[in-house]
Scaffold this active site. Structure first.
Site, PDB file in Angstrom:
ATOM      1  N   LYS A  29     -19.073  34.801 -74.075  1.00 38.39           N
ATOM      2  CA  LYS A  29     -17.711  34.204 -74.698  1.00 38.39           C
ATOM      3  C   LYS A  29     -16.382  34.554 -73.805  1.00 38.39           C
ATOM      4  O   LYS A  29     -16.502  35.564 -73.235  1.00 38.39           O
ATOM      5  CB  LYS A  29     -17.793  34.466 -76.091  1.00 38.39           C
ATOM      6  CG  LYS A  29     -18.751  34.000 -77.219  1.00 38.39           C
ATOM      7  CD  LYS A  29     -18.973  34.368 -78.616  1.00 38.39           C
ATOM      8  CE  LYS A  29     -19.754  33.679 -79.448  1.00 38.39           C
ATOM      9  NZ  LYS A  29     -19.505  34.040 -80.656  1.00 38.39           N
ATOM     10  N   TYR A  69     -20.602  23.959 -82.173  1.00 39.84           N
ATOM     11  CA  TYR A  69     -20.604  24.724 -83.831  1.00 39.84           C
ATOM     12  C   TYR A  69     -20.492  23.847 -84.784  1.00 39.84           C
ATOM     13  O   TYR A  69     -20.124  24.036 -85.755  1.00 39.84           O
ATOM     14  CB  TYR A  69     -19.550  25.761 -83.648  1.00 39.84           C
ATOM     15  CG  TYR A  69     -19.353  26.875 -82.606  1.00 39.84           C
ATOM     16  CD1 TYR A  69     -20.378  27.855 -83.182  1.00 39.84           C
ATOM     17  CD2 TYR A  69     -18.570  27.193 -81.641  1.00 39.84           C
ATOM     18  CE1 TYR A  69     -20.624  29.096 -82.247  1.00 39.84           C
ATOM     19  CE2 TYR A  69     -18.623  28.424 -81.074  1.00 39.84           C
ATOM     20  CZ  TYR A  69     -19.537  29.210 -81.367  1.00 39.84           C
ATOM     21  OH  TYR A  69     -19.793  30.559 -80.695  1.00 39.84           O
ATOM     22  N   PHE A 114     -13.981  29.611 -91.231  1.00 37.00           N
ATOM     23  CA  PHE A 114     -13.426  30.208 -89.783  1.00 37.00           C
ATOM     24  C   PHE A 114     -13.420  29.405 -88.391  1.00 37.00           C
ATOM     25  O   PHE A 114     -13.396  29.539 -87.372  1.00 37.00           O
ATOM     26  CB  PHE A 114     -14.254  31.376 -89.315  1.00 37.00           C
ATOM     27  CG  PHE A 114     -15.617  31.309 -89.617  1.00 37.00           C
ATOM     28  CD1 PHE A 114     -16.286  30.806 -88.459  1.00 37.00           C
ATOM     29  CD2 PHE A 114     -16.493  31.630 -90.553  1.00 37.00           C
ATOM     30  CE1 PHE A 114     -17.885  30.458 -88.479  1.00 37.00           C
ATOM     31  CE2 PHE A 114     -17.981  31.498 -90.857  1.00 37.00           C
ATOM     32  CZ  PHE A 114     -18.498  30.995 -89.691  1.00 37.00           C
ATOM     33  N   ARG A 161     -31.857  37.551 -79.377  1.00 34.59           N
ATOM     34  CA  ARG A 161     -31.011  37.684 -80.663  1.00 34.59           C
ATOM     35  C   ARG A 161     -31.213  39.146 -80.975  1.00 34.59           C
ATOM     36  O   ARG A 161     -30.207  39.743 -81.360  1.00 34.59           O
ATOM     37  CB  ARG A 161     -31.346  36.746 -81.829  1.00 34.59           C
ATOM     38  CG  ARG A 161     -31.312  35.330 -81.826  1.00 34.59           C
ATOM     39  CD  ARG A 161     -29.974  34.698 -81.918  1.00 34.59           C
ATOM     40  NE  ARG A 161     -29.550  35.174 -83.183  1.00 34.59           N
ATOM     41  CZ  ARG A 161     -28.507  34.854 -83.996  1.00 34.59           C
ATOM     42  NH1 ARG A 161     -27.686  33.830 -83.002  1.00 34.59           N
ATOM     43  NH2 ARG A 161     -27.905  35.181 -84.845  1.00 34.59           N
ATOM     44  N   THR A 166     -24.592  39.549 -85.812  1.00 37.82           N
ATOM     45  CA  THR A 166     -23.328  38.724 -85.636  1.00 37.82           C
ATOM     46  C   THR A 166     -22.080  39.410 -85.757  1.00 37.82           C
ATOM     47  O   THR A 166     -21.156  39.348 -84.891  1.00 37.82           O
ATOM     48  CB  THR A 166     -23.397  37.362 -86.673  1.00 37.82           C
ATOM     49  OG1 THR A 166     -24.361  36.713 -86.598  1.00 37.82           O
ATOM     50  CG2 THR A 166     -22.191  36.761 -86.543  1.00 37.82           C
ATOM     51  N   ARG A 201     -23.932  43.639 -78.883  1.00 32.63           N
ATOM     52  CA  ARG A 201     -22.575  43.499 -79.751  1.00 32.63           C
ATOM     53  C   ARG A 201     -22.180  44.665 -80.358  1.00 32.63           C
ATOM     54  O   ARG A 201     -21.228  45.052 -80.504  1.00 32.63           O
ATOM     55  CB  ARG A 201     -22.782  42.279 -81.109  1.00 32.63           C
ATOM     56  CG  ARG A 201     -22.910  41.057 -80.469  1.00 32.63           C
ATOM     57  CD  ARG A 201     -23.306  39.923 -81.456  1.00 32.63           C
ATOM     58  NE  ARG A 201     -23.157  38.594 -81.158  1.00 32.63           N
ATOM     59  CZ  ARG A 201     -23.557  37.683 -81.792  1.00 32.63           C
ATOM     60  NH1 ARG A 201     -24.551  37.963 -82.938  1.00 32.63           N
ATOM     61  NH2 ARG A 201     -23.344  36.496 -81.505  1.00 32.63           N
ATOM     62  N   ASN A 203     -17.183  38.639 -80.702  1.00 33.42           N
ATOM     63  CA  ASN A 203     -18.647  39.271 -80.648  1.00 33.42           C
ATOM     64  C   ASN A 203     -19.241  38.951 -79.291  1.00 33.42           C
ATOM     65  O   ASN A 203     -20.477  39.186 -79.143  1.00 33.42           O
ATOM     66  CB  ASN A 203     -19.466  39.082 -81.798  1.00 33.42           C
ATOM     67  CG  ASN A 203     -19.816  37.509 -81.973  1.00 33.42           C
ATOM     68  OD1 ASN A 203     -19.240  36.695 -81.123  1.00 33.42           O
ATOM     69  ND2 ASN A 203     -20.456  37.121 -82.967  1.00 33.42           N
ATOM     70  N   HIS A 221     -22.864  34.491 -77.358  1.00 30.11           N
ATOM     71  CA  HIS A 221     -23.755  33.426 -78.061  1.00 30.11           C
ATOM     72  C   HIS A 221     -25.140  33.431 -77.779  1.00 30.11           C
ATOM     73  O   HIS A 221     -25.351  33.506 -76.525  1.00 30.11           O
ATOM     74  CB  HIS A 221     -22.900  32.140 -78.108  1.00 30.11           C
ATOM     75  CG  HIS A 221     -23.826  30.987 -78.640  1.00 30.11           C
ATOM     76  ND1 HIS A 221     -23.738  30.703 -79.994  1.00 30.11           N
ATOM     77  CD2 HIS A 221     -24.886  30.281 -78.272  1.00 30.11           C
ATOM     78  CE1 HIS A 221     -24.630  29.736 -80.406  1.00 30.11           C
ATOM     79  NE2 HIS A 221     -25.427  29.657 -79.181  1.00 30.11           N
ATOM     80  N   GLU A 252     -28.932  23.148 -77.724  1.00 25.21           N
ATOM     81  CA  GLU A 252     -27.535  23.757 -76.845  1.00 25.21           C
ATOM     82  C   GLU A 252     -27.760  23.608 -75.397  1.00 25.21           C
ATOM     83  O   GLU A 252     -26.653  23.230 -74.741  1.00 25.21           O
ATOM     84  CB  GLU A 252     -27.478  25.210 -77.245  1.00 25.21           C
ATOM     85  CG  GLU A 252     -26.905  25.106 -78.867  1.00 25.21           C
ATOM     86  CD  GLU A 252     -26.991  26.433 -79.511  1.00 25.21           C
ATOM     87  OE1 GLU A 252     -27.365  27.657 -78.945  1.00 25.21           O
ATOM     88  OE2 GLU A 252     -26.829  26.842 -80.686  1.00 25.21           O
TER      89      GLU A 252
HETATM   90  O1  YYY Z   1     -25.309  32.973 -84.213  1.00 21.06           O
HETATM   91  P1  YYY Z   1     -24.269  34.112 -84.509  1.00 21.06           P
HETATM   92  O2  YYY Z   1     -23.157  33.840 -83.287  1.00 21.06           O
HETATM   93  O3  YYY Z   1     -24.756  35.569 -84.541  1.00 21.06           O
HETATM   94  O4  YYY Z   1     -23.404  33.852 -85.750  1.00 21.06           O
HETATM   95  P2  YYY Z   1     -23.220  32.557 -86.601  1.00 21.06           P
HETATM   96  O5  YYY Z   1     -23.458  32.619 -88.087  1.00 21.06           O
HETATM   97  O6  YYY Z   1     -23.994  31.327 -85.915  1.00 21.06           O
HETATM   98  O7  YYY Z   1     -21.606  32.179 -86.333  1.00 21.06           O
HETATM   99  C1  YYY Z   1     -20.984  31.730 -85.164  1.00 21.06           C
HETATM  100  C2  YYY Z   1     -19.772  32.478 -84.800  1.00 21.06           C
HETATM  101  O8  YYY Z   1     -18.688  32.257 -85.784  1.00 21.06           O
HETATM  102  C3  YYY Z   1     -20.087  34.010 -84.765  1.00 21.06           C
HETATM  103  O9  YYY Z   1     -20.485  34.413 -83.561  1.00 21.06           O
HETATM  104  C4  YYY Z   1     -18.645  34.600 -84.706  1.00 21.06           C
HETATM  105  C5  YYY Z   1     -18.112  33.627 -85.657  1.00 21.06           C
HETATM  106  N1  YYY Z   1     -18.050  33.984 -86.948  1.00 21.06           N
HETATM  107  C6  YYY Z   1     -16.570  34.619 -87.639  1.00 21.06           C
HETATM  108  O10 YYY Z   1     -15.600  34.244 -86.749  1.00 21.06           O
HETATM  109  N2  YYY Z   1     -16.380  34.906 -89.058  1.00 21.06           N
HETATM  110  C7  YYY Z   1     -17.549  34.995 -89.759  1.00 21.06           C
HETATM  111  N3  YYY Z   1     -17.433  35.228 -90.896  1.00 21.06           N
HETATM  112  C8  YYY Z   1     -18.947  34.493 -89.202  1.00 21.06           C
HETATM  113  C9  YYY Z   1     -18.990  34.008 -87.845  1.00 21.06           C
HETATM  114 MG    MG Z   2     -25.167  31.038 -84.617  1.00 17.55          MG
END
Ligand code: YYY
Ligand code: MG
Length: 148
Positions: A9, A49, A57, A85, A91, A102, A112, A115, A126
């Site tokens: 990212k 997304y 968010f 993963r 996350t 992460r 984080n 992706h 994707e």
């Molecule tokens: O797949 P992953 O990236 O681990 O998490 P997702 O639940 O798909 O969320 C996508 C992305 O959204 C995450 O990497 C950071 C952001 N995010 C956020 O900013 N605040 C949250 N509470 C949850 C997710």
């Molecule tokens: Mg995700």
């Protein structure tokens, strides 16, 4: 062979972590099928997304992922979707184990670093959002005989 979509990212690119992240998947034994540095459009970000469009968010997420270049990749290997993963960690970097990407490099959930697709269906979706079929290369390496 299973394929997944991984993306460094804008924070990871800015933090100069492209090489470190590529190195982790390469050393693991996975094989790179395609990669490019790119600026994501607002339209592509919203498609990528889409599952989060009702979340509070969402707007910040789209603004963040389009805020600078990302490094988009397709990797392949046995069980790579789930294993990648695990290598990424949870996350929220605050909950991600040390030794994960992460866990080692991130601090807050919205920055984080990486992706990764979370299922075979999202990997397929994707990969096709970010890459044309002719941008992906199937090949074998001498090392594959020592990995499999
Ligand atoms: O797949 P992953 O990236 O681990 O998490 P997702 O639940 O798909 O969320 C996508 C992305 O959204 C995450 O990497 C950071 C952001 N995010 C956020 O900013 N605040 C949250 N509470 C949850 C997710
Ligand atoms: Mg995700």
């Amino acid at each position: 062979m299973e394929r997944t979509f991984l993306m460094v990212k804008p924070d990871g690119v800015s933090r100069q972590l492209i090489g470190e992240i590529v190195s982790r998947f390469e050393k693991k034994g996975f094989r790179l099928a395609g990669a490019k540095l790119m600026q994501i459009s607002d339209e592509l970000a919203k498609k990528h997304y889409a599952e989060h469009k009702e979340r509070p968010f969402f707007n910040d997420l789209v603004a963040f992922i389009t805020s600078g270049p990302v490094f988009a990749m397709v990797w392949e290997g046995e069980n790579i979707i789930a294993t990648a993963r695990q290598m990424m960690g949870k996350t929220n970097p605050a909950e991600a184990a040390p030794g994960t990407i992460r866990g080692d490099y991130g601090v807050i959930v919205s920055k984080n670093i990486i992706h990764g697709s979370d299922s075979p269906e999202s990997a397929k979706r994707e990969i096709s959002l970010f890459f044309r079929e002719d941008e992906l290369i199937s090949y074998s390496r001498p090392a594959d005989a020592s990995i499999y």
